[in-house]
Design an enzyme around this catalytic site. Structure first.
Site, PDB file in Angstrom:
ATOM      1  N   GLU A  71       3.696  -8.547   0.546  1.00  0.00           N
ATOM      2  CA  GLU A  71       2.679  -8.870   1.558  1.00  0.00           C
ATOM      3  C   GLU A  71       1.612  -7.784   1.559  1.00  0.00           C
ATOM      4  OE1 GLU A  71       3.829  -9.644   5.633  1.00  0.00           O
ATOM      5  OE2 GLU A  71       1.729  -9.813   6.217  1.00  0.00           O
ATOM      6  N   GLU A  96       0.306  -1.660   3.428  1.00  0.00           N
ATOM      7  CA  GLU A  96      -0.715  -1.515   4.488  1.00  0.00           C
ATOM      8  C   GLU A  96      -1.183  -0.060   4.468  1.00  0.00           C
ATOM      9  OE1 GLU A  96      -2.331  -3.639   7.030  1.00  0.00           O
ATOM     10  OE2 GLU A  96      -3.331  -1.712   6.992  1.00  0.00           O
ATOM     11  N   ASP A 123      -3.364   1.726  -0.786  1.00  0.00           N
ATOM     12  CA  ASP A 123      -4.251   0.637  -1.214  1.00  0.00           C
ATOM     13  C   ASP A 123      -3.470  -0.351  -2.098  1.00  0.00           C
ATOM     14  OD1 ASP A 123      -6.203  -0.980  -2.274  1.00  0.00           O
ATOM     15  OD2 ASP A 123      -7.349   0.638  -3.203  1.00  0.00           O
ATOM     16  N   ASP A 146      -9.291  -9.057   6.070  1.00  0.00           N
ATOM     17  CA  ASP A 146     -10.582  -8.775   6.714  1.00  0.00           C
ATOM     18  C   ASP A 146     -11.657  -9.667   6.094  1.00  0.00           C
ATOM     19  OD1 ASP A 146      -9.747  -6.422   8.356  1.00  0.00           O
ATOM     20  OD2 ASP A 146      -9.238  -5.675   6.365  1.00  0.00           O
TER      21      ASP A 146
HETATM   22  C1  LIG Z   1      -7.476  -8.282   9.678  1.00  0.00           C
HETATM   23  S1  LIG Z   1      -6.038  -7.370   9.350  1.00  0.00           S
HETATM   24  C2  LIG Z   1      -4.756  -8.598   9.349  1.00  0.00           C
HETATM   25  C3  LIG Z   1      -3.406  -8.021   9.595  1.00  0.00           C
HETATM   26  C4  LIG Z   1      -2.208  -8.980   9.547  1.00  0.00           C
HETATM   27  N1  LIG Z   1      -2.003  -9.561   8.237  1.00  0.00           N
HETATM   28  C5  LIG Z   1      -2.280 -10.046  10.601  1.00  0.00           C
HETATM   29  O1  LIG Z   1      -2.256 -11.224  10.256  1.00  0.00           O
HETATM   30  O2  LIG Z   1      -2.355  -9.709  11.784  1.00  0.00           O
HETATM   31  C6  LIG Z   1      -6.182  -6.951   7.629  1.00  0.00           C
HETATM   32  C7  LIG Z   1      -5.318  -5.759   7.259  1.00  0.00           C
HETATM   33  O3  LIG Z   1      -5.376  -5.563   5.854  1.00  0.00           O
HETATM   34  C8  LIG Z   1      -5.330  -4.181   5.595  1.00  0.00           C
HETATM   35  N2  LIG Z   1      -5.900  -3.976   4.260  1.00  0.00           N
HETATM   36  C9  LIG Z   1      -7.139  -4.324   3.850  1.00  0.00           C
HETATM   37  N3  LIG Z   1      -7.316  -4.011   2.565  1.00  0.00           N
HETATM   38  C10 LIG Z   1      -6.148  -3.445   2.144  1.00  0.00           C
HETATM   39  C11 LIG Z   1      -5.728  -2.906   0.906  1.00  0.00           C
HETATM   40  N4  LIG Z   1      -6.530  -2.891  -0.154  1.00  0.00           N
HETATM   41  N5  LIG Z   1      -4.494  -2.398   0.832  1.00  0.00           N
HETATM   42  C12 LIG Z   1      -3.667  -2.405   1.917  1.00  0.00           C
HETATM   43  N6  LIG Z   1      -4.012  -2.908   3.113  1.00  0.00           N
HETATM   44  C13 LIG Z   1      -5.245  -3.421   3.221  1.00  0.00           C
HETATM   45  C14 LIG Z   1      -6.130  -3.561   6.726  1.00  0.00           C
HETATM   46  O4  LIG Z   1      -5.786  -2.224   6.943  1.00  0.00           O
HETATM   47  C15 LIG Z   1      -5.766  -4.461   7.900  1.00  0.00           C
HETATM   48  O5  LIG Z   1      -4.693  -3.933   8.634  1.00  0.00           O
END
Ligand SMILES: C[S@@+](CC[C@H](N)C(=O)[O-])C[C@H]1O[C@@H](n2cnc3c(N)ncnc32)[C@H](O)[C@@H]1O
Length: 238
Positions: A71, A96, A123, A146
């Site tokens: 995930e 995350e 990342d 995002d």
């Molecule tokens: C809008 S949030 C959605 C969180 C969760 N999946 C939910 O449904 O509530 C998007 C998440 O993706 C993480 N994220 C974005 N790009 C990422 C990356 N390249 N690697 C790890 N995490 C990432 C951000 O830190 C953020 O917490």
């Protein structure tokens, strides 16, 4: 979740010019005491430190042949924990970058005593490139990535053709890729990119019905009451 992160001001112009484009901006988030305690006590047990070394997923989870699901961007981890609890036969790797989210999921791992979940705080692009073996994943979840609404930020969107190619290389034949979003324009973007990837086929005509394994988030429930949509997109690796 269709809320844009506006932390660009935290990054110096020079740094932005030097570093590759990323799908996230690291913000200083406040940690609750419980999250901090979970980080201190449980990260050494359920966390996998980032290192550019391919993981042996069977030995990571101490069992062979169980389906392995990655995930990306689990946020506060509520869906992640529920899914791992309801599918004890599968093993989950959650990636995350956001520390309060990592603390929150670790806390849930402790409370629910989940043994089939590990966390990598890094990342996801680099994790995929350097830690995940080719053809090793049975499933990939990307829930509410995002949306980066503004046109000039679209290059920050996680779902891009090159990223999807990278994902495909890590998925077994028959593995699924499940993206959910509440931003219609991003849903169209994702559908378009996945349709163009020759190694993937859609499991539905266009958008898929929400599968039972993906829990409705509080946020989503609220949105549905207000008449907002959520789009599930589920493709299969050929
Ligand atoms: C809008 S949030 C959605 C969180 C969760 N999946 C939910 O449904 O509530 C998007 C998440 O993706 C993480 N994220 C974005 N790009 C990422 C990356 N390249 N690697 C790890 N995490 C990432 C951000 O830190 C953020 O917490």
């Amino acid at each position: 979740m269709a809320q844009e992160m506006t932390g660009n001001e935290n990054i110096g112009k020079e740094e932005l010019a030097r570093r590759p484009i990323r799908s996230f901006v690291l913000r200083q988030g406040r940690l609750t005491h419980a999250q901090q305690r979970a980080l201190d006590e449980l990260m050494p047990v359920f966390g996998v430190p980032y290192a550019p070394v391919i993981l042996d997923l069977d030995s990571l989870f101490g069992r062979e042949g169980s389906p392995k699901v990655l995930e990306i961007g689990f946020g506060m981890g509520d869906s992640t924990a529920k899914i791992a609890q309801s599918q004890p036969e599968c093993d989950f790797i959650g990636v995350e970058v956001h520390t309060p989210g990592v603390g929150s999921l670790l806390k849930q791992i402790g409370e629910l005593q989940l043994n089939n979940l590990r966390i990598i705080q890094h990342d996801a692009v680099e994790v995929l490139q350097h830690m995940i073996a080719d053809a090793s994943l049975d499933g990939v979840h990307i829930f509410f990535p995002d949306p980066w609404h503004k046109k000039r930020h679209h290059k920050r969107r996680l779902i891009q053709a090159a990223f999807v190619k990278l994902l495909c290389s890590k998925m077994k034949a028959g593995a699924y890729l499940h993206v959910a979003t509440d931003w219609q324009e991003y849903a169209e973007w994702v559908l378009d990119i996945l349709q163009q990837e020759p190694l993937l086929e859609n499991t539905a005509q266009s958008y898929a019905p929400k599968p039972d394994y993906r829990p409705l988030t509080k946020f989503e429930n609220r949105g549905i009451k207000l008449g907002h949509g959520v789009w599930d997109i589920i493709f299969r690796r050929k």
